[in-house]
Design an enzyme around this catalytic site. Structure first.
Site, PDB file in Angstrom:
ATOM      1  CB  VAL A 172      31.229  33.324  44.838  1.00 20.32           C
ATOM      2  CG1 VAL A 172      31.422  34.125  43.541  1.00 20.32           C
ATOM      3  CG2 VAL A 172      30.064  32.284  44.940  1.00 20.32           C
ATOM      4  CB  CYS A 173      34.890  35.688  47.417  1.00 18.65           C
ATOM      5  SG  CYS A 173      33.665  36.602  48.026  1.00 18.65           S
ATOM      6  N   PRO A 174      37.036  33.390  46.040  1.00 12.41           N
ATOM      7  CG  PRO A 174      37.460  31.383  47.392  1.00 12.41           C
ATOM      8  CD  PRO A 174      36.114  32.441  46.854  1.00 12.41           C
TER       9      PRO A 174
END
Length: 189
Positions: free
Chosen positions: A50-52
């Site tokens: 999720v972070c990218p």
């Protein structure tokens, strides 16, 4: 979690990767006091699924923040070396190549703890070291800090709830409008 709104943002020094590839040993948001506003956001982990997406979303709108005299700074509990590797990987590989705002390393968990976003049950032992049960990673915390170092806005989400960069900019604009016009912005309808 503690409420920091209306209070001085906790001060720290940490290793960071700046400009996408340079490791700095002593990065501090104090460098922006009386110079720029700051959006300091925490994210759980490098190399997650999720972070990218969120990291690229902030990069895509970076010029919008800069035009408002706002510095964007990210922080996770990963090491500066992990940040550097992640920054060298293409988006197609789950990386964040092209992200240019600073990525702070909070491997000691001290910054996340000071800002009240450290997940897990933890305590300090008699030597001042953190001991914990749980993931010991940061929730998705975001803090808008004004030029004088006061937290004006804070938002903390659980790991999978990604923030809206447009909403962050709307909050920045509301604060800047108040500073410029002395009146409170009405919410969008």
């Amino acid at each position: 979690m503690s409420i920091l709104v209306g209070r001085k943002a906790p001060s720290f020094r940490a290793k960071a990767v700046v400009g996408g590839n340079k490791i700095v040993d002593s990065f501090s948001i104090d460098q922006y006091i009386n110079q720029k506003h700051v959006v300091l956001f925490f994210y759980p982990k490098d190399f997650s699924s999720v972070c990218p997406v969120e990291m690229h979303a902030f990069q895509k709108r970076l010029a919008d923040f800069e035009s408002r005299n706002v510095a964007v700074v990210a922080c996770s509990t990963d090491t500066e070396d992990a940040h550097k590797v992640w920054l060298s990987m293409d988006a197609s590989e789950g990386g964040i190549k092209g992200v240019t705002y600073p990525l702070l390393s909070d491997s000691s968990k001290v910054i996340s703890r000071m800002y009240g976003v450290l997940a897990g049950d933890y305590q300090l032992d008699s030597n001042g070291a953190l001991t914990a049960d749980g993931p010991m990673i940061a929730y998705r915390g975001l803090f808008f800090i004004d030029m004088s170092g006061i937290v004006q806005f804070q938002l903390v989400n659980n790991f999978l709830l990604v923030r809206s960069v447009s909403e962050v900019l709307r909050m920045v604009d509301a604060h800047l409008s108040f500073l410029e016009n002395g009146e409170i912005c009405r919410p969008e309808s």
